[in-house]
Design a protein around this motif. Structure first.
Motif, mmCIF file in Angstrom:
data_model
loop_
_atom_site.group_PDB
_atom_site.id
_atom_site.type_symbol
_atom_site.label_atom_id
_atom_site.label_comp_id
_atom_site.label_asym_id
_atom_site.label_seq_id
_atom_site.Cartn_x
_atom_site.Cartn_y
_atom_site.Cartn_z
ATOM 1 N N ILE A 1 0.911 -1.265 -0.131
ATOM 2 C CA ILE A 1 0.024 0.019 0.061
ATOM 3 C C ILE A 1 0.723 1.079 0.061
ATOM 4 O O ILE A 1 0.683 2.337 -0.707
ATOM 5 C CB ILE A 1 -0.932 -0.042 1.143
ATOM 6 C CG1 ILE A 1 -1.752 -1.368 1.038
ATOM 7 C CG2 ILE A 1 -1.792 1.302 1.318
ATOM 8 C CD1 ILE A 1 -2.599 -1.252 2.300
ATOM 9 N N TYR B 1 0.846 4.245 -2.922
ATOM 10 C CA TYR B 1 0.747 5.629 -2.487
ATOM 11 C C TYR B 1 1.999 6.214 -2.975
ATOM 12 O O TYR B 1 2.104 7.529 -3.104
ATOM 13 C CB TYR B 1 0.492 5.737 -0.936
ATOM 14 C CG TYR B 1 -1.231 5.665 -0.853
ATOM 15 C CD1 TYR B 1 -1.740 4.422 -0.930
ATOM 16 C CD2 TYR B 1 -1.920 6.675 -0.702
ATOM 17 C CE1 TYR B 1 -3.061 4.121 -0.923
ATOM 18 C CE2 TYR B 1 -3.267 6.621 -0.713
ATOM 19 C CZ TYR B 1 -3.844 5.388 -0.773
ATOM 20 O OH TYR B 1 -5.132 5.474 -0.632
ATOM 21 N N LEU B 2 3.288 5.765 -2.878
ATOM 22 C CA LEU B 2 4.436 6.550 -3.085
ATOM 23 C C LEU B 2 4.381 6.912 -4.654
ATOM 24 O O LEU B 2 4.833 7.831 -5.139
ATOM 25 C CB LEU B 2 5.648 5.543 -2.861
ATOM 26 C CG LEU B 2 6.178 5.756 -1.541
ATOM 27 C CD1 LEU B 2 7.052 4.606 -1.204
ATOM 28 C CD2 LEU B 2 6.687 7.169 -1.126
ATOM 29 N N LEU C 1 2.316 9.795 -4.755
ATOM 30 C CA LEU C 1 2.865 11.006 -4.466
ATOM 31 C C LEU C 1 3.854 11.542 -5.684
ATOM 32 O O LEU C 1 3.641 12.929 -6.035
ATOM 33 C CB LEU C 1 3.924 10.803 -3.217
ATOM 34 C CG LEU C 1 4.711 11.961 -3.150
ATOM 35 C CD1 LEU C 1 3.893 12.870 -2.132
ATOM 36 C CD2 LEU C 1 6.058 11.381 -1.881
ATOM 37 N N SER D 1 -4.928 14.355 0.502
ATOM 38 C CA SER D 1 -5.056 13.286 -0.519
ATOM 39 C C SER D 1 -4.330 11.845 -0.074
ATOM 40 O O SER D 1 -4.307 11.134 -0.602
ATOM 41 C CB SER D 1 -4.003 14.004 -1.892
ATOM 42 O OG SER D 1 -4.246 14.882 -2.053
ATOM 43 N N LEU E 1 -1.475 10.889 0.957
ATOM 44 C CA LEU E 1 -0.077 10.654 0.487
ATOM 45 C C LEU E 1 0.960 10.529 1.578
ATOM 46 O O LEU E 1 1.131 11.471 2.459
ATOM 47 C CB LEU E 1 0.330 11.677 -0.715
ATOM 48 C CG LEU E 1 -0.597 11.753 -1.980
ATOM 49 C CD1 LEU E 1 -0.241 12.765 -2.890
ATOM 50 C CD2 LEU E 1 -0.752 10.412 -2.724
ATOM 51 N N PRO E 2 1.996 9.607 1.379
ATOM 52 C CA PRO E 2 2.895 9.443 2.376
ATOM 53 C C PRO E 2 3.861 10.940 2.080
ATOM 54 O O PRO E 2 3.828 11.400 0.786
ATOM 55 C CB PRO E 2 3.649 8.331 1.970
ATOM 56 C CG PRO E 2 3.459 8.128 0.524
ATOM 57 C CD PRO E 2 2.043 8.459 0.351
ATOM 58 N N PRO E 3 4.624 11.352 2.920
ATOM 59 C CA PRO E 3 4.585 10.975 4.468
ATOM 60 C C PRO E 3 3.880 11.755 5.488
ATOM 61 O O PRO E 3 4.264 11.799 6.825
ATOM 62 C CB PRO E 3 6.043 11.287 4.714
ATOM 63 C CG PRO E 3 6.337 12.441 4.041
ATOM 64 C CD PRO E 3 5.541 12.559 2.743
ATOM 65 N N PHE F 1 -2.182 9.546 5.185
ATOM 66 C CA PHE F 1 -1.599 8.384 4.601
ATOM 67 C C PHE F 1 -1.857 7.385 5.776
ATOM 68 O O PHE F 1 -2.352 6.244 5.738
ATOM 69 C CB PHE F 1 -0.309 8.457 4.188
ATOM 70 C CG PHE F 1 0.408 7.068 4.065
ATOM 71 C CD1 PHE F 1 -0.148 6.504 2.743
ATOM 72 C CD2 PHE F 1 1.538 6.738 4.764
ATOM 73 C CE1 PHE F 1 0.216 5.037 2.669
ATOM 74 C CE2 PHE F 1 2.003 5.679 4.300
ATOM 75 C CZ PHE F 1 1.633 4.614 3.567
ATOM 76 N N GLU G 1 -5.306 6.192 6.529
ATOM 77 C CA GLU G 1 -6.068 5.494 5.089
ATOM 78 C C GLU G 1 -5.322 3.943 5.416
ATOM 79 O O GLU G 1 -5.985 3.257 5.087
ATOM 80 C CB GLU G 1 -5.660 6.246 3.947
ATOM 81 C CG GLU G 1 -6.683 7.391 3.992
ATOM 82 C CD GLU G 1 -7.020 7.915 2.305
ATOM 83 O OE1 GLU G 1 -6.396 7.243 1.457
ATOM 84 O OE2 GLU G 1 -7.515 8.892 2.225
ATOM 85 N N TRP G 2 -3.939 4.075 5.697
ATOM 86 C CA TRP G 2 -3.176 2.885 5.783
ATOM 87 C C TRP G 2 -3.949 1.740 6.597
ATOM 88 O O TRP G 2 -4.072 0.689 6.571
ATOM 89 C CB TRP G 2 -1.788 3.169 5.942
ATOM 90 C CG TRP G 2 -0.920 1.926 5.811
ATOM 91 C CD1 TRP G 2 -0.259 1.287 4.746
ATOM 92 C CD2 TRP G 2 -0.626 1.008 6.749
ATOM 93 N NE1 TRP G 2 0.128 0.106 4.961
ATOM 94 C CE2 TRP G 2 0.333 0.163 6.187
ATOM 95 C CE3 TRP G 2 -0.614 1.073 8.189
ATOM 96 C CZ2 TRP G 2 0.910 -0.853 7.070
ATOM 97 C CZ3 TRP G 2 -0.023 -0.022 9.014
ATOM 98 C CH2 TRP G 2 0.581 -1.181 8.532
#
Lengths: 225, 316, 692
Positions: free
Chosen positions: B101, B105-106, B109, C415, C417-419, C423, C426-427
């Motif tokens: 996951i 998501y990376l 990004l 959104s 998104l990491p970091p 995130f 959602e994770w």
């Protein structure tokens, strides 16, 4: 013939059954009539393979003839006939849809889930034995429903035929899965029925096209008067 | 011992990053052969990168600081992903840092920043590219998540190394219908995600069709090199995900040199094999109209959904 | 060892006192010096500073209170009004309340600080006294809702909250839109209150008391059917406040109408009181033995809210309305955690339910912070460029660099998104859902993959939407004179945004402290004995127990930065220094780039509008003026409308039937006094006959 009952046979049956379902979905996802016919041929070929695997794995020799007939008639003869029809009438694409392709695919996904739950409840009855072949039951029910769905939502007469044939494939598969195939005479009868039906329908499509200059079945509505 | 692991780990990353242009070169060469052209050498992408690195950077007068930092964000997210994805050996030493996951998501990004940069220079093309990229990405995501869900559920974990491990201990399950369908779903998704032909044409600069190229139209020189390189790495990572999440054959499980060599060989074979399939698909299909793409992705979504349904019908 | 017993009441007093004084003192000033506190008067600045200064102090006290309760785990309990028949009235702040108080206080501190600069805009135009008084009482009533330990007290604060927000929504009451939004809000929120009233009465009928303590004891013993009715009432009543679809119609109207500092509080925390209410009723009162369909219903609502919320947001070009629709989306994501927790609890898998609930509650905190940040950013933009329409903005990143930077952080966070922090929650939600797939039930096996897929869709669409929101607003060239002349906000405003941006980063990189606090909280709500369902290994690696997967946000960030830094250093030192030059953007061969050549927000969202055309049902009209000659057309207008399915097929029929019913009833209103007397007479006779 000696039954060999290998896990490999079961695995292959599973894979072929899944592929059959995928071909049904690809028919729903496509617009090209030629593609429909090719997919149907592939579907029938896979169906024939499943039947052959049942012969090999479970020693049900009487299915052998049905399997060969499936491949000969559905995977070769009918597609050839239908391709000829398409060449003659110069219609390439299914254009108008009662339901968008995206929505149809989602709906068919739902159909599979429904079919599976029905199949599970059938299999839960005490007579049922669980094997690779019975697992195919949910696929066969889904096929019948998807075939009906194709007939319901598409316009062209040719697509109607494909829908019908998909349903028929579903029926054959369910026969395979529950009783290892119906008695041979019934199977053979069905095959010739289907072949004749397709020939007649093919002629019809050709005639309809000549009369109405389209094979959209909506035109048939004008016959009502 | 630790230093050996570290060194071989570095080797593994470098393998992915250094290999990326080669894979792109192979795909281009294969496509050229399909078109009865001789095509450039498979090393051409390396020459291109070197050439770009040597060129000047031209920066738009409208551009903000985002323009300068995006190539690095994009590149570094790809490099971090290549640290997390098992390529040659499993488990990767850093598998605890992020799971599948996090990987997805990376990717998101990097895409987010790239799409922003499309709007940064006030060019009409940039906006066009980012709009299309984000639209397609948003319908890719559910299909991708579902395909990965199947693999994760089968293994009982989203940790990539665990998925690979569990699968390689039960090789028979590699041929499960549900497994194969999920693979097919992920394959379609990967074509969309890496901008390959039925979805986007990596070789075009025609405004009607371009997606990825439109976003980065204003980039030049070393910045462009970084971004191109990053998308080549992305392709390799997707090929590696497909190869190892679904067919982890030949992967090294220890850090001994011989096992690593076998692993590297298997990895190369699988990745190049998949690259050839991608080239085949690209050569035999036409690019889809933009609004036919969702239909393709819905097919991918349905394939993944079917794979899940089959997973609990067949029980894998 | 700190003496919590003594500290907590003191902090509570300071907090409540701060808000109360912040409301009362300006009011007194306003009464004493009516002229000097009028718009433009000499005391308005002082009123603003006193009011928001006290709010800031109170918020800081609130942070401390919340921290002390969360860390010590000892609830704060105060009883002040023993009423014999309806139960003990008092305050009770347990860890659940403390979490929400923490969210309010963190955002409240930022909003108060922001207001010190932002409210200056109203000094000459509006009654500052009114704004300050309403704001403070609004926050006070929210705190009241969270710590009330008695149904009547709860409803009192609940209504205070509704009323103060109503007046804040209609603060700029000359605007027709604001009045309309206020009306819609007050109607919807009262429908919600009606459901809550029914819910409390049902609980009272069994518990024999209105005290929450009694509900807690007796709630689980209610007959199953009554429990389900209570559940439905709570879902609707609290759901309206939370803005779940289909009860969301007030939210996108009301939030943008209020001043931006208030919008931030409304979107960031007020709608969360709905979530608080749901968690309190579902788990604390009714749980932990739960029918399976509750979870499925909540998950369905959650999925619908999140997907439709973000889709509608994509079509919005009003920055604040866009953010308001994202609140609906995020409420959906929170409810995914809550719904999954209900579902798993109903299957008896409490450890898993704990993970799901932690995911939901973590997102509560996260959403409060990044949505607050984004609304404050939108406020700054509005303050500087005097428009909320992003089609008129652009290029603000050069004119307001800090605002742009903070807004970007918020956009990345929302959104998922990491970091950053979005995130993490959602994770965790993904992990909980994945683990739940092994529950042997067909419904679960269908619902969960779909939820996973749609959560992924939501995340991706949110990213698309914020590329649009940030890109069109801040990047490129300014599309209007207003945007061109915009300047950076004042220091207090930037400080407030910077604080929230730091929190986004902190909660994203170091989820450890929050998770360690949420663990016992969720476990106690679900009556799960073992705590520590989510473990922080070595302080950085987040591992949900029973999942063999982990992430380490800190390591991830470290890798991103270090790996980005290496090529950055290499290239910037060796390559770029000498060899970069500045040139205009390529304008397709024209002489120079023009702001009108840029992509618009409408154009940006067009592909998605077409892909999801079944949902939007967009219609557009192109108007081309034929004057002065058909060859040179000076104006072309393009008008685009999307249809709200809910308004058209749910609310409008209801409104129409209410209106036509009212028409029929109106016939009895003849206006003649004799007729009315006749009604009374007939009623009296009927009653006498009935009572005979």
């Amino acid at each position: 013939m000696i039954p060999v009952h290998l896990p490999l046979v079961e695995l292959l049956i599973d894979i072929f059954a899944a592929s059959i379902l995928v071909t049904a979905f690809l028919i729903v996802s496509s617009r090209s009539l030629v593609f429909y016919i090719r997919l149907f041929a592939l579907q029938s070929l896979l169906l024939g393979m499943v039947a052959l695997l049942v012969v090999i794995g479970y020693g049900e020799t009487h299915i052998l003839i049905a399997a060969i007939l499936t491949i000969a008639i559905k995977a070769i003869a009918i597609p050839v006939v239908l391709t000829r029809v398409i060449e003659r009438i110069h219609v390439q694409k299914e254009i108008r849809f009662r339901m968008s392709i995206t929505a149809s695919l989602m709906f068919c996904g739902g159909i599979v889930i429904l079919a599976d739950s029905v199949a599970q409840s059938i299999l839960r009855s005490p007579h049922a034995e669980a094997s690779a072949v019975t697992r195919v039951l949910s696929v066969s029910i889904a096929m019948m429903l998807i075939g009906l769905f194709i007939m319901m939502t598409r316009q062209k007469a040719l697509t109607q035929i494909i829908g019908l044939l998909t349903m028929e494939n579903g029926v054959f598969l369910s026969g395979l899965s529950i009783t290892y195939g119906m008695p041979l005479i019934v199977e053979v009868g069905i095959f010739f029925d289907i072949l004749v039906a397709v020939l007649i329908l093919g002629v019809f499509v050709f005639r309809i096209n000549k009369t109405f200059e389209s094979i959209s079945i909506d035109s048939l509505r004008s016959l009502r008067h | 011992m630790a230093t050996i692991i570290l060194l071989s780990f570095l080797f593994q990353i470098i393998l992915v990053i250094a290999l990326a242009p080669l894979v792109t070169g192979i795909i281009r060469k294969t496509k050229a052969r399909f078109q009865h052209r001789r095509g450039a050498t498979v090393l051409q992408p390396y020459y291109d990168l070197v050439k770009l690195m040597r060129k000047d950077v031209v920066v738009s007068s409208v551009a903000s600081w985002l323009f300068h930092c995006t190539p690095f964000v994009v590149f570094s997210s790809m490099v971090v992903i290549s640290l997390l994805v098992p390529t040659v050996v499993t488990p990767v030493p850093l598998h605890w840092v992020g799971d599948i996951i996090a990987v997805i998501y990376l990717f998101a990004l990097g895409r987010f920043f790239m799409a922003l940069v499309g709007l940064d220079t006030a060019s009409a093309f940039g906006g066009l590219g980012s709009s299309r990229e984000m639209s397609i990405a948003s319908i890719v995501e559910p299909a991708m998540m579902l395909a990965i869900f199947t693999a994760a559920v089968t293994a009982g974990s989203t940790d990539l190394s665990v998925i690979v491990d569990r699968l390689s201990t039960t090789p028979a399950s590699m041929l499960n219908p549900s497994h194969l369908l999920a693979f097919a779903g992920l394959f379609v998704v990967s074509l969309a995600e890496t901008g390959r032909i039925p979805v986007d044409n990596p070789a075009t600069h025609l405004e009607l069709t371009m997606i990825h190229e439109a976003m980065i139209l204003e980039y030049s020189g070393p910045y462009l090199a970084l971004i191109e390189w990053a998308s080549q790495v992305k392709l390799v990572i997707f090929l590696a995900l497909m190869a190892n999440m679904f067919f982890p054959l030949g992967m090294a499980t220890t850090w001994s040199p011989s096992a690593l060599a076998v692993g590297a060989g298997a990895f190369l074979l699988k990745v190049i094999g998949l690259a050839l399939i991608v080239a085949l698909v690209e050569s035999t299909n036409a690019k889809l109209r933009l609004f036919r793409v969702p239909e393709l992705l819905v097919v991918a979504f349905i394939l993944s959904l079917l794979s899940l349904i089959l997973y609990f019908i067949v029980g894998a | 060892m700190v003496d919590w017993e003594a500290f907590q009441p003191a902090a509570l007093t300071v907090m409540l006192g701060g808000y109360a004084l912040g409301g009362v003192v300006p009011a007194i000033l306003g009464i004493l010096w009516r002229n000097r506190t009028k718009p433009g008067g000499s005391l308005t600045g002082a009123v603003k500073n006193i009011g928001f200064g006290l709010a800031l102090a109170a918020a800081l006290a609130g942070c401390l209170l919340s921290l002390s309760i969360l860390i010590s785990g000892t609830p704060l309990h105060m009883e002040f009004l023993p009423t014999a028949h309806v139960g003990m009235m008092g305050f009770h702040a347990d860890t659940l309340s403390a979490l929400f108080i923490g969210a309010i206080s963190l955002l409240g501190a930022a909003a108060a600080c922001f207001s010190l600069g932002y409210a200056a805009e109203f000094l000459l135009r509006r009654s500052m006294v009114l704004l300050v008084v309403l704001y403070n009482f609004f926050v006070l009533s929210m705190i009241g809702v969270l710590i009330a330990d008695h149904a009547l007290l709860f409803l009192f604060f609940w209504e205070c909250m509704s009323l103060t927000t109503y007046f804040l929504i209609t603060f700029e009451h000359e605007e027709h839109a604001a009045r309309r939004a206020g009306f819609l809000y007050i109607v919807m929120t009262h429908i919600g209150t009606a459901f809550l009233l029914v819910m409390f009465l049902l609980l009272y009928s069994t518990a024999g008391s209105f005290a929450f303590e009694a509900f807690r004891m007796e709630g689980a013993r209610l007959p199953a059917s009554t429990q389900s009715v209570v559940f439905l009432c709570a879902t609707i009543g609290f759901g309206i406040k939370a803005g779940i679809i289909p009860f969301h119609i007030w939210l996108p109207e009301a939030h943008p109408a209020a001043p931006s500092n208030v919008s931030a509080m409304m979107s960031g925390v007020m709608i969360k009181t709905g979530i608080y209410g749901m968690v309190r009723v579902f788990f604390d009162f009714l749980g932990p033995v739960i029918p399976g369909w509750w979870g499925v219903l909540i998950l369905t609502i959650a999925v619908t809210s999140s997907v439709l919320g973000v889709l509608y947001a994509l079509m919005e070009h009003d920055l604040k309305r866009l953010l308001a629709f994202h609140s609906i989306e995020n409420i959906g994501i929170i409810l995914m955690g809550v719904g999954a927790a209900l579902l798993f609890a109903s299957w008896g898998n409490r450890p898993l339910a704990v993970i799901a609930l932690i995911a939901g509650l973590y997102h509560v905190l996260n959403h409060a912070i990044f949505k607050g940040l984004l609304f404050l950013g939108a406020g700054s933009v509005l303050h500087a460029a005097h428009t909320r329409n992003i089609e008129d903005l652009g290029g603000l990143i050069k004119r307001m660099p800090w605002t742009a930077f903070f807004f970007l952080i918020g956009a990345i966070a929302i959104s998922g998104l990491p970091p950053l922090n979005g995130f993490i929650s959602e994770w965790l939600t993904f992990q909980a859902l994945l683990l739940g797939f092994h529950i042997p039930d067909l419904t679960v096996k269908i619902v969960i993959p779909l939820t996973v897929a749609l959560l992924a869709l939501t995340g991706a669409l949110a990213a698309a939407c914020f590329v649009k929101a940030f890109g069109i607003t801040f990047l490129g060239l300014p599309r209007s004179g207003h945007a061109d002349r915009a300047g950076e906000s004042s220091f207090t405003m930037l400080a407030a945004m910077g604080f929230l941006a730091l929190l986004c980063i902190f909660l994203g990189i170091a989820p450890g402290p929050i998770v360690s606090v949420l663990n016992p909280l969720a476990s106690s709500l679900l009556e799960e004995a073992s705590t520590g369902q989510i473990v922080m290994h070595a302080g950085t690696v987040l591992i949900p127990r029973s999942a063999s997967a982990s992430i380490s946000p800190a390591a991830l960030t470290g890798l991103l930065v270090v790996i980005a830094a290496i090529p950055l250093a290499g290239i910037s030192i060796f390559v770029l220094k000498s060899r970069s030059r500045i040139a205009p953007t390529w304008a397709c061969g024209l002489e120079r780039i023009d702001p009108r050549m840029q992509y618009t927000a409408t154009g940006f969202s067009k592909p998605l509008r077409i892909i999801f055309s079944d949902i939007f049902r967009a219609t557009h009209e192109v108007g081309i003026s034929e004057e002065p000659s058909p060859y040179f057309r000076p104006t072309i207008t393009y008008e685009l409308k999307t249809e709200s399915v809910f308004l058209k097929y749910l609310y409008e029929p209801v409104f129409r039937s209410i209106v036509s019913a009212a028409r029929i009833i109106r016939r009895i209103q003849t206006g003649r006094i004799q007729t009315y007397l006749a009604y009374i007479f007939v009623t009296l006779i009927l009653l006498l006959l009935f009572a005979r």
